[in-house]
Write a protein that holds these residues in place. Structure first.
Motif, PDB file in Angstrom:
ATOM      1  N   ASP A 100      25.451  20.583  22.497  1.00 61.15           N
ATOM      2  CA  ASP A 100      24.351  21.988  21.656  1.00 61.15           C
ATOM      3  C   ASP A 100      23.693  22.605  22.959  1.00 61.15           C
ATOM      4  OD1 ASP A 100      25.887  22.024  19.238  1.00 61.15           O
ATOM      5  OD2 ASP A 100      23.915  20.251  18.936  1.00 61.15           O
ATOM      6  N   ILE A 101      23.014  21.923  23.808  1.00 60.46           N
ATOM      7  CA  ILE A 101      21.789  22.102  25.144  1.00 60.46           C
ATOM      8  C   ILE A 101      22.721  22.858  26.128  1.00 60.46           C
ATOM      9  CG2 ILE A 101      20.343  21.310  26.286  1.00 60.46           C
ATOM     10  CD1 ILE A 101      20.183  19.270  24.721  1.00 60.46           C
ATOM     11  N   VAL A 102      23.439  22.661  26.106  1.00 59.89           N
ATOM     12  CA  VAL A 102      24.951  23.475  27.136  1.00 59.89           C
ATOM     13  C   VAL A 102      25.193  25.169  26.746  1.00 59.89           C
ATOM     14  CG1 VAL A 102      26.930  23.884  28.098  1.00 59.89           C
ATOM     15  CG2 VAL A 102      25.725  21.468  28.123  1.00 59.89           C
ATOM     16  N   LEU A 103      25.924  24.713  25.001  1.00 56.79           N
ATOM     17  CA  LEU A 103      25.406  25.592  24.665  1.00 56.79           C
ATOM     18  C   LEU A 103      24.101  27.045  24.289  1.00 56.79           C
ATOM     19  CD1 LEU A 103      28.232  25.228  21.814  1.00 56.79           C
ATOM     20  CD2 LEU A 103      28.513  26.707  24.050  1.00 56.79           C
ATOM     21  N   GLU A 104      23.279  26.493  23.646  1.00 53.54           N
ATOM     22  CA  GLU A 104      22.309  27.522  23.570  1.00 53.54           C
ATOM     23  C   GLU A 104      21.928  27.383  24.989  1.00 53.54           C
ATOM     24  OE1 GLU A 104      19.691  24.882  21.806  1.00 53.54           O
ATOM     25  OE2 GLU A 104      20.132  24.351  20.506  1.00 53.54           O
ATOM     26  N   ARG A 105      21.774  26.866  25.783  1.00 55.06           N
ATOM     27  CA  ARG A 105      21.107  27.956  28.010  1.00 55.06           C
ATOM     28  C   ARG A 105      22.142  28.543  28.159  1.00 55.06           C
ATOM     29  NH1 ARG A 105      18.334  23.438  31.209  1.00 55.06           N
ATOM     30  NH2 ARG A 105      16.559  23.085  29.738  1.00 55.06           N
ATOM     31  N   GLY A 106      23.523  28.735  27.359  1.00 56.38           N
ATOM     32  CA  GLY A 106      24.220  29.126  28.105  1.00 56.38           C
ATOM     33  C   GLY A 106      25.132  28.918  29.046  1.00 56.38           C
ATOM     34  N   LEU A 107      24.998  28.065  29.704  1.00 59.95           N
ATOM     35  CA  LEU A 107      25.626  27.420  30.555  1.00 59.95           C
ATOM     36  C   LEU A 107      27.376  27.235  30.538  1.00 59.95           C
ATOM     37  CD1 LEU A 107      23.693  24.059  31.374  1.00 59.95           C
ATOM     38  CD2 LEU A 107      23.199  25.965  32.686  1.00 59.95           C
ATOM     39  N   MET A 108      27.840  27.209  29.518  1.00 56.79           N
ATOM     40  CA  MET A 108      29.218  27.529  29.404  1.00 56.79           C
ATOM     41  C   MET A 108      30.019  28.311  27.905  1.00 56.79           C
ATOM     42  SD  MET A 108      30.244  23.175  30.463  1.00 56.79           S
ATOM     43  CE  MET A 108      32.275  23.087  30.306  1.00 56.79           C
ATOM     44  N   GLN A 109      31.028  28.069  27.896  1.00 57.96           N
ATOM     45  CA  GLN A 109      31.493  28.816  26.597  1.00 57.96           C
ATOM     46  C   GLN A 109      32.035  28.112  25.686  1.00 57.96           C
ATOM     47  OE1 GLN A 109      31.266  32.565  26.047  1.00 57.96           O
ATOM     48  NE2 GLN A 109      30.405  32.194  27.873  1.00 57.96           N
ATOM     49  N   ARG A 110      32.067  27.840  24.908  1.00 65.42           N
ATOM     50  CA  ARG A 110      32.170  27.274  23.874  1.00 65.42           C
ATOM     51  C   ARG A 110      34.025  26.646  23.806  1.00 65.42           C
ATOM     52  NH1 ARG A 110      30.539  25.196  18.881  1.00 65.42           N
ATOM     53  NH2 ARG A 110      29.264  26.899  18.840  1.00 65.42           N
ATOM     54  N   ALA A 111      34.154  27.841  24.422  1.00 67.69           N
ATOM     55  CA  ALA A 111      36.168  27.534  24.395  1.00 67.69           C
ATOM     56  C   ALA A 111      36.351  26.397  25.761  1.00 67.69           C
ATOM     57  CB  ALA A 111      37.207  28.656  24.342  1.00 67.69           C
ATOM     58  N   GLN A 112      35.362  26.632  26.816  1.00 71.76           N
ATOM     59  CA  GLN A 112      35.494  25.955  28.207  1.00 71.76           C
ATOM     60  C   GLN A 112      34.674  24.496  27.373  1.00 71.76           C
ATOM     61  OE1 GLN A 112      32.925  27.850  30.957  1.00 71.76           O
ATOM     62  NE2 GLN A 112      33.567  27.000  32.311  1.00 71.76           N
ATOM     63  N   LEU A 113      33.848  24.726  27.326  1.00 74.90           N
ATOM     64  CA  LEU A 113      33.221  23.276  26.903  1.00 74.90           C
ATOM     65  C   LEU A 113      34.015  22.166  26.145  1.00 74.90           C
ATOM     66  CD1 LEU A 113      30.894  21.359  27.133  1.00 74.90           C
ATOM     67  CD2 LEU A 113      29.835  22.146  25.192  1.00 74.90           C
ATOM     68  N   ASP A 114      34.657  22.487  24.798  1.00 76.70           N
ATOM     69  CA  ASP A 114      35.536  22.368  24.481  1.00 76.70           C
ATOM     70  C   ASP A 114      36.187  20.718  25.194  1.00 76.70           C
ATOM     71  OD1 ASP A 114      33.922  22.238  21.728  1.00 76.70           O
ATOM     72  OD2 ASP A 114      35.578  23.797  21.368  1.00 76.70           O
ATOM     73  N   GLU A 115      36.995  22.401  26.356  1.00 73.38           N
ATOM     74  CA  GLU A 115      38.577  21.383  27.045  1.00 73.38           C
ATOM     75  C   GLU A 115      37.924  20.704  28.078  1.00 73.38           C
ATOM     76  OE1 GLU A 115      42.013  22.045  28.754  1.00 73.38           O
ATOM     77  OE2 GLU A 115      41.009  22.261  26.826  1.00 73.38           O
ATOM     78  N   ALA A 116      36.435  20.764  28.312  1.00 78.00           N
ATOM     79  CA  ALA A 116      36.099  20.163  29.165  1.00 78.00           C
ATOM     80  C   ALA A 116      35.833  18.370  29.140  1.00 78.00           C
ATOM     81  CB  ALA A 116      34.840  20.128  30.030  1.00 78.00           C
ATOM     82  N   LEU A 117      35.551  18.509  27.434  1.00 79.44           N
ATOM     83  CA  LEU A 117      35.189  17.364  26.922  1.00 79.44           C
ATOM     84  C   LEU A 117      36.315  16.699  25.968  1.00 79.44           C
ATOM     85  CD1 LEU A 117      31.604  17.886  25.765  1.00 79.44           C
ATOM     86  CD2 LEU A 117      32.214  17.122  27.134  1.00 79.44           C
ATOM     87  N   GLN A 118      37.394  17.080  26.054  1.00 83.58           N
ATOM     88  CA  GLN A 118      38.542  16.491  25.606  1.00 83.58           C
ATOM     89  C   GLN A 118      38.926  15.389  26.165  1.00 83.58           C
ATOM     90  OE1 GLN A 118      40.985  17.598  23.581  1.00 83.58           O
ATOM     91  NE2 GLN A 118      39.530  19.475  22.910  1.00 83.58           N
ATOM     92  N   PRO A 119      39.320  13.711  25.120  1.00 81.90           N
ATOM     93  CA  PRO A 119      38.730  13.070  26.190  1.00 81.90           C
ATOM     94  C   PRO A 119      40.060  12.588  26.940  1.00 81.90           C
ATOM     95  CG  PRO A 119      39.848  12.882  23.461  1.00 81.90           C
ATOM     96  CD  PRO A 119      39.862  13.728  23.876  1.00 81.90           C
ATOM     97  N   GLU A 120      41.368  13.249  26.995  1.00 79.19           N
ATOM     98  CA  GLU A 120      41.805  13.106  28.239  1.00 79.19           C
ATOM     99  C   GLU A 120      41.657  13.536  29.827  1.00 79.19           C
ATOM    100  OE1 GLU A 120      43.769  16.891  26.514  1.00 79.19           O
ATOM    101  OE2 GLU A 120      42.827  15.019  25.967  1.00 79.19           O
ATOM    102  N   ALA A 121      40.417  14.623  29.831  1.00 79.41           N
ATOM    103  CA  ALA A 121      39.877  14.954  30.391  1.00 79.41           C
ATOM    104  C   ALA A 121      38.272  14.214  31.000  1.00 79.41           C
ATOM    105  CB  ALA A 121      38.371  16.354  30.457  1.00 79.41           C
TER     106      ALA A 121
END
Length: 466
Positions: free
Chosen positions: A437-458
């Motif tokens: 939530d904090i990353v999104l609130e600060r505008g550091l990443m887009q939701r789709a990009q964040l979701d991709e970065a936090l995939q289990p394989e990543a």
């Protein structure tokens, strides 16, 4: 009780008429009431002694030193010991003075008296077949006893490795079962970065496999023997061809590729191979204990601890706290490990304490080594059957821990940079908010990009996202 009279250098003694052991064994029983554990407890050692005596009889027969009738009687008596008979006649305490002489004489007397029976004579009729002159021909305790220890240790370690293999397979099976279960890894008992529970369990399998290999290397050292050395390694009282022949016969009997040590004087006094093997056993114990520490930590709780996994409930855990269940199987394995580590120190000091051409302390080396090998094997089997096979994962809790962890921000370092990641971590820690939530609130990443970065394989393997 019916007795027979036997004689040694100290005089006459009455020996139970039905005993296969004789006066030397009787004195040893009286002299060494130490552990209460007799040689009969270690079948491998008795079998090794019997095979050595049989090989010696065959070699002496081949050299024309022992007549065929006596040789065959000794061989037949030894075969009975190998088959498990008369082991109860080995009554000497495992720890004894005399560098193992009492063990060797116990074997000589049992074999001699059984051979006498097979020849049609009474026990104790040593003028017909003598424990020293015939059963112990071309031998000394100083080459028989170390060789027997090496054979018995070799077989014991082989059984230990089999139990380690089964335990390794159990951990590997759990690794496969848990391969998609995401969790937080921890360093210094603090949240680190995500991994899978399968990766965690695979490490336990890998560690066991490495130790199996190290044990194989150390076990191979047991194949070099000093049989033929007799008293100090010069081979006095033995035929020049005896060492070669007895090694050939013993190799055939055991199915092992035994080799005579190149320098028998050195081999008779050196216990370095036992020190090295004991060190590997200590390594196994240390790593096995570390694994059990992990299992106890990971299963701690069930509600106020880490609680990543559940160990099978084996028994009620408290006489006062209803419903409490303790990790008793890892705990008992820990205690075996502590014992093995202590045994290693005993073996080290016993090897160091040897003087000149012989180490007199091999009995305590044997006692310590045999206990380490046997107890580790039992511990591995117990851990496999009563713990590892029944472990389950708290999957929902594990995933929630990952999503709620500040350590998750480490995965975003390549994208938002260390400084920004540190700021996110600090805010999450201070407010209790989630990294997501904090990353999104600060505008550091887009939701789709964040979701991709936090995939289990990543999160659980090398992968670069930018």
């Amino acid at each position: 009780m019916s007795t027979r009279i036997e004689h040694d250098l100290l005089g006459d003694r009455a020996v139970p008429a039905d005993a296969y052991w004789g006066v030397h064994t009787l004195r040893a029983v009286e002299n060494f009431p130490i552990t209460g554990q007799t040689i009969a407890s270690y079948g491998d050692l008795i079998i090794a002694l019997a095979q050595i005596k049989k090989a010696a009889a065959q070699a002496n027969r081949d050299l024309g030193l022992l007549d065929a009738r006596r040789a065959q009687a000794i061989v037949d008596a030894c075969d009975e010991l190998v088959d498990g008979k008369l082991h109860e006649q080995f009554v000497v305490d495992v720890i004894q003075g005399g560098a193992g002489t009492s063990t060797n004489m116990n074997a000589n007397e049992v074999i001699a008296n059984r051979a006498l029976e097979l020849m049609g004579h009474a026990r104790g009729e040593y003028d017909k077949l003598h424990p020293n002159e015939h059963v112990n021909m071309s031998q000394s305790t100083n080459d028989v006893y170390p060789t027997a220890l090496r054979l018995a240790t070799y077989w014991g370690v082989l059984r230990l490795q089999r139990t380690m293999f089964v335990l390794r397979e159990a951990f590997a099976a759990k690794a496969e079962e848990f391969k998609n279960v995401l969790k937080m890894g921890r360093t210094q008992l603090q949240d680190a970065v995500p991994m899978t529970l399968g990766q965690e369990f695979q490490t336990y399998a890998v560690m066991l496999g490495e130790d199996e290999q190290r044990l194989s290397e150390a076990r191979a050292l047991m194949l070099e023997i000093n049989l033929g050395a007799t008293a100090i390694g010069t081979g006095i009282t033995a035929h020049p061809d005896y060492a070669r022949l007895v090694c050939l016969h013993l190799s055939e009997l055991t199915g092992l590729k035994l080799m005579t040590a190149p320098n028998l004087i050195e081999a008779t006094q050196d216990c370095g191979a036992f020190v090295q093997l004991s060190g590997v056993l200590k390594r196994v114990a240390v790593k096995l204990s570390k694994t059990c520490n992990d299992l106890r930590l990971l299963s701690s709780g069930p509600r106020a601890g880490i609680g990543d996994i559940n160990l099978p409930a084996r028994q009620a855990g408290s006489s006062i706290m209803p419903g409490k269940v303790n990790p008793v199987i890892p705990e008992v394995v820990n205690q075996v490990a502590f014992e093995v580590i202590g045994n290693d120190m005993t073996i080290t000091m016993a090897a160091e304490g040897g003087q000149l051409q012989l180490n007199a302390f091999e009995p305590v080396i044997a006692y310590s080594m045999f206990r380490s090998v046997r107890h580790l094997a039992n511990a591995c089997s117990t851990l496999t059957e009563h713990c590892v096979k029944g472990i389950t994962a708290n999957e929902a809790k594990l995933r929630a821990d990952v999503l709620n962890s500040i350590g998750l921000v480490t995965a975003l370092n390549p994208i938002i940079g260390y400084a920004a990641a540190t700021a996110v971590a600090a805010e999450a820690h201070a407010t209790g908010g989630s990294v997501y939530d904090i990353v999104l609130e600060r505008g550091l990443m887009q939701r789709a990009q964040l979701d991709e970065a936090l995939q289990p394989e990543a999160l659980t393997q090398p992968r670069w996202l930018s």
